[in-house]
Design a protein around this motif. Structure first.
Motif, PDB file in Angstrom:
ATOM      1  N   PRO A 156       0.697  -0.959   0.094  1.00  0.00           N
ATOM      2  CA  PRO A 156      -0.294   0.197  -0.141  1.00  0.00           C
ATOM      3  C   PRO A 156       1.136   1.100   0.289  1.00  0.00           C
ATOM      4  O   PRO A 156       0.553   2.482   0.111  1.00  0.00           O
ATOM      5  CB  PRO A 156      -0.927  -0.359   1.390  1.00  0.00           C
ATOM      6  CG  PRO A 156       0.160  -0.745   2.982  1.00  0.00           C
ATOM      7  CD  PRO A 156       0.723  -1.779   0.750  1.00  0.00           C
ATOM      8  N   ILE A 157       1.861   1.565   0.061  1.00  0.00           N
ATOM      9  CA  ILE A 157       3.194   2.624   0.317  1.00  0.00           C
ATOM     10  C   ILE A 157       4.684   2.467  -1.051  1.00  0.00           C
ATOM     11  O   ILE A 157       4.248   1.772  -1.457  1.00  0.00           O
ATOM     12  CB  ILE A 157       4.056   2.056   1.059  1.00  0.00           C
ATOM     13  CG1 ILE A 157       4.867   0.605   1.677  1.00  0.00           C
ATOM     14  CG2 ILE A 157       3.097   1.776   2.648  1.00  0.00           C
ATOM     15  CD1 ILE A 157       5.700   1.459   2.511  1.00  0.00           C
ATOM     16  N   SER A 158       4.054   3.974  -1.032  1.00  0.00           N
ATOM     17  CA  SER A 158       5.574   3.967  -2.003  1.00  0.00           C
ATOM     18  C   SER A 158       6.703   4.709  -1.333  1.00  0.00           C
ATOM     19  O   SER A 158       5.873   5.909  -0.630  1.00  0.00           O
ATOM     20  CB  SER A 158       5.068   4.382  -2.842  1.00  0.00           C
ATOM     21  OG  SER A 158       4.818   6.412  -3.164  1.00  0.00           O
ATOM     22  N   ILE A 159       7.996   4.799  -1.193  1.00  0.00           N
ATOM     23  CA  ILE A 159       9.054   5.344  -0.319  1.00  0.00           C
ATOM     24  C   ILE A 159       9.312   6.547  -1.304  1.00  0.00           C
ATOM     25  O   ILE A 159       9.660   7.018  -2.379  1.00  0.00           O
ATOM     26  CB  ILE A 159       9.742   4.499  -0.075  1.00  0.00           C
ATOM     27  CG1 ILE A 159       9.218   3.286   0.706  1.00  0.00           C
ATOM     28  CG2 ILE A 159      10.801   5.115   0.946  1.00  0.00           C
ATOM     29  CD1 ILE A 159       9.885   2.133   1.891  1.00  0.00           C
ATOM     30  N   ASN A 160       9.067   7.943  -0.232  1.00  0.00           N
ATOM     31  CA  ASN A 160       8.984   8.732  -1.761  1.00  0.00           C
ATOM     32  C   ASN A 160      10.395   9.675  -0.755  1.00  0.00           C
ATOM     33  O   ASN A 160      10.996  10.794  -1.700  1.00  0.00           O
ATOM     34  CB  ASN A 160       8.055   9.991  -1.804  1.00  0.00           C
ATOM     35  CG  ASN A 160       6.892   9.205  -2.188  1.00  0.00           C
ATOM     36  OD1 ASN A 160       6.148   8.509  -1.348  1.00  0.00           O
ATOM     37  ND2 ASN A 160       6.819   8.997  -3.252  1.00  0.00           N
ATOM     38  N   LEU A 161      10.542   9.358   0.116  1.00  0.00           N
ATOM     39  CA  LEU A 161      11.361  10.343   1.345  1.00  0.00           C
ATOM     40  C   LEU A 161      12.332   9.629   2.200  1.00  0.00           C
ATOM     41  O   LEU A 161      12.321   9.019   2.694  1.00  0.00           O
ATOM     42  CB  LEU A 161      11.150  11.654   1.582  1.00  0.00           C
ATOM     43  CG  LEU A 161      10.624  12.447   0.993  1.00  0.00           C
ATOM     44  CD1 LEU A 161      10.217  13.845   2.438  1.00  0.00           C
ATOM     45  CD2 LEU A 161      12.780  13.095   1.025  1.00  0.00           C
TER      46      LEU A 161
END
Length: 193
Positions: free
Chosen positions: A36-41
């Motif tokens: 369910p997540i995307s890692i953006n930082l």
């Protein structure tokens, strides 16, 4: 191979201070369709953190925050979180304690992974303490972060047996393997509720 751009995934920031092995496992997890997540930082307080290399490898924006003044550091982090529309923060070996003010001002969820079976052994040197107390097992915990150290609501835990010949180092390595599995499971659990 086309990687999902994660447009409808939950924008996530990972905070690290060291090797970033949990960061690496979270990045791999974020690339899965079911994630369910995307890692953006990626944030760190340590410009020498080995985990920063994963920012380069996976083309994730990274920020090194000078923690000499905690209030200024936290303001900078909150600004970045807001600017990047981050809804989830995953602490992964981040060796700074977030202030009550920070926790209150961040409107999303903050998770942490801790190398013991909380509420046992909050804080540091968890493996040494478990071995010294002759515990038969230890483990790891993923929990929500609140204003008290390692005291937020527990999401998931995994037990790991302590062997007679274990040292803090050998126990730590076996627990770390479980941490890498537990963190993604905990995230799946929260977002399927």
């Amino acid at each position: 191979m086309v990687l999902s751009t994660g447009t409808n995934k939950i924008k996530t920031a990972v905070f690290i201070s060291g090797t970033g092995s949990n960061l690496k496992s979270l990045i791999k997890f974020s690339k899965l369709k079911k994630s369910p997540i995307s890692i953006n930082l990626i944030f760190t307080n340590n410009k020498l953190a080995k985990g920063l290399k994963y920012g380069e490898i996976f083309k994730i924006k990274k920020k090194i925050i000078n923690y000499q003044n905690k209030e200024i550091a936290e303001k900078k982090i909150l600004n970045e979180l807001e600017k990047n529309k981050i809804e989830l923060v995953c602490l992964a070996g981040f060796m700074k304690i977030l202030s009550k003010k920070f926790i209150k001002n961040f409107k999303g969820k903050i998770l942490n992974i801790h190398p013991s079976l909380l509420p046992k052994y909050k804080g540091l040197n968890t493996h040494e303490r478990a071995i010294e107390n002759k515990d038969i097992y230890s483990g790891c915990t993923v929990h929500f972060v609140n204003s008290k150290l390692d005291s937020g609501k527990i999401i998931l835990q995994k037990k790991v047996n302590i062997l007679k010949k274990d040292t803090p180092n050998t126990l730590g390595k076996r627990i770390l393997v479980q941490e890498h599995k537990l963190y993604p499971k905990a995230i799946l659990k929260i977002f399927s509720l």
